[in-house]
Design a protein around this motif. Sequence first.
Motif, PDB file in Angstrom:
ATOM      1  N   THR A   1      -7.163 -10.242   3.991  1.00 55.16           N
ATOM      2  CA  THR A   1      -7.978  -9.041   4.194  1.00 55.16           C
ATOM      3  C   THR A   1      -7.613  -7.901   3.250  1.00 55.16           C
ATOM      4  O   THR A   1      -8.257  -6.852   3.256  1.00 55.16           O
ATOM      5  N   ASP A   2      -6.576  -8.088   2.445  1.00 55.77           N
ATOM      6  CA  ASP A   2      -6.066  -7.046   1.550  1.00 55.77           C
ATOM      7  C   ASP A   2      -6.798  -7.117   0.215  1.00 55.77           C
ATOM      8  O   ASP A   2      -6.817  -8.167  -0.439  1.00 55.77           O
TER       9      ASP A   2
ATOM     10  N   ASP B   1      -5.902  -2.579   2.907  1.00 52.82           N
ATOM     11  CA  ASP B   1      -6.170  -3.639   3.888  1.00 52.82           C
ATOM     12  C   ASP B   1      -6.640  -3.005   5.194  1.00 52.82           C
ATOM     13  O   ASP B   1      -5.830  -2.563   6.006  1.00 52.82           O
TER      14      ASP B   1
ATOM     15  N   ALA C   1      -7.530  -4.185   7.832  1.00 55.29           N
ATOM     16  CA  ALA C   1      -7.056  -4.884   9.027  1.00 55.29           C
ATOM     17  C   ALA C   1      -5.587  -4.573   9.338  1.00 55.29           C
ATOM     18  O   ALA C   1      -5.072  -4.993  10.382  1.00 55.29           O
ATOM     19  N   TYR C   2      -4.931  -3.840   8.456  1.00 61.41           N
ATOM     20  CA  TYR C   2      -3.517  -3.542   8.655  1.00 61.41           C
ATOM     21  C   TYR C   2      -3.334  -2.602   9.846  1.00 61.41           C
ATOM     22  O   TYR C   2      -4.080  -1.636  10.021  1.00 61.41           O
TER      23      TYR C   2
END
Length: 500
Positions: free
Chosen positions: A329-330, A411, A413-414
Motif C-alpha cells: 500500500t506504500d 502509505d 494504510a499506515y
Amino acid sequence: MKNILLKYGVFATFALMLASCSEDYLNTEPTDAIATSSAFATTKNAWATLNGIHRSLYMQWSARGAYNMDQCGESSLMISRDMLGEDLVMTGAGNGWYNNTYKWVDHRNENSRLTYFAWYVYYRIIGNANMIIANIDKAEGPVADKKAIKGQAYTYRAWAHFNLVQLYGKRYNAATAATDKGVPIMTTNDFDGKPRASVAEVYAQINKDLDSAMFNLQGYTRPNKSHLNLNVAQGIKARVALTMGNWTDAETFARAARQGFTLMNQTQYTSGFNDYTNPEWMWGSMVIPDQTTYFYSFFAFMSWNFSSTNIRTNPKAIYAPLYNQIPATDIRKTLWEPNPTAANFPLPHSGVRRPYMTRKFTAAGSADSRGDIPYMRAAEMYLIEAEAIARQGGRDAEAAEVLRQMVVTRDPAYTLSSNTGQALIDEIMFQRRIELWGEGFRFLDLKRTNSPLARDLSGSNHQVALATLMNEPAGTDKWQFLIPIDEINANPQLKNDQNP
C-alpha cells in the motif's frame, strides 16, 4: 593542506566568473585572477562569489587536472556514499564508474580519485566560505545582504567540515572524541599546513559556525532553494546533533527546520525527484538548461531514462531484502520494479532490465541529463525528530506519532506504530532507508549507528563478482577514508598521521 590552499583564490575567482552576469566586470581584471578586493568590493560582487559555491555542488571538477565522470561536486559524493552501503545495488559493471567505490576499494586507497576528490571539494568550499567570512563586512552594500551572505558562508563551512570529519575521522563517540583523530580545521586561508584536530574539536567548530549561521540568517528570505536559509542551517544542526547523540538538540532543530514545508503528495512523490520547487524540498540545486552536466550528472548515473552507457548497462537497483519489507500500500514501493518487463518498464535505447531496478529519479529526457538535485527534504527532518525522541527513552508514543505524520503521506494504510524501545528505533531506521534511498545517507547512517555492512542477507541481489566486499563489521578501520597521499606529502603536519 598547502596544495589545496594554493588553489583557494583561483577557485573563488572561477566560481565568481561562472556566476557573474556582467561582462564589463569580468573584463576589469586578468582572465585567470580577480583580486579579493574586487570580489568583495560590493555585496553585489559577493553574491556572485556565493553563487559560485552554490554552482560548485553540481559542476564537474578538474581534480588533479583531469575531468572525470564521477566528479560532479556534491552530487557525485552522494552517489559514492550510497555505493558504500547495502541498499544501493549495482546490477552490472557498466562502464566502470563507481565500481571500486562499490567494492570498498577506492576510499581505502590514498591514491584514488575518491579520497582526493572528497577532500578537494569540501576544503575548497571551506576556502571560499572563509574568503566571504573574512571580507564581507568591508563590502559596500546593505547590512541585510552582508548578514545573509555571511550566514550562508558559515553554513557551508560547517557543512563541509561535517562531511569531512564523518568520512575521514572516526565516528563520533562522546567517550573518545577528545582523542580520536578528526580532520584539519580551516577557519582562515593561509599556506601553513594544519594538523588533524580531534573529532571533538571539529564538531565544536561545526556547531560554533552553525550558531553564527543561524544568527545571521534570521529574517532572510532567499530567492530560491539553491540558497541556504535559516531552515537549512537548522536542518544541518539537527543532522550534527543526531550524529553526536545529542537527542534533545536533534529533536528541537529538526522540528524547527521543517516548519513551513509541506510533505509531498503521492503524485508529487512519483514525479521523478527532479524539481526543487517541490514543497517538501528544503535545499536543492536548480540545474538550468545552459548548465547541463551531460554524462557526469547525478541523473546520468541514478535515473532510469537518460541514455548513458552506465544506465543502459548498469541500471541501479534497491536491495531486495529491503524492498520486500515495503508494504504493497506504500507509494514508495512503486519507485522500484522487482520484475521489469517491456510492458511495465520502458528503457532507453538498447538498455537492459534488471530485477528491482529503480525509477525514483527521472532525467529531463533520454538525451538530457538535467534534473534538480535534492540535498535536504522535510521528510528527513521528521525522521530525525522521531529517532531523536525515541532514543531519549520513555517517549515512544510521541516518536511514533511524528513517524506516523510522515509515513501516512506515503502509505495511507499506515497506522500509529505500537512498537516501543529498540523495535521502534528499528522501524524508524527502516523508514529512513526507504525514504532517503539514493540521496547519499546510507554509509554515514551505518557509521554513526556503529552498524555493520551486511549485503548477503537471504534473498540478496548483490553479486559477489561486482560487490566483492559483502560484509564489514562495525567499527573497523575500513569505515574511515584514507587521507589523499597528495595532502600527506604536501603538509608536514600530516606526514605521519594517515588513518590506519
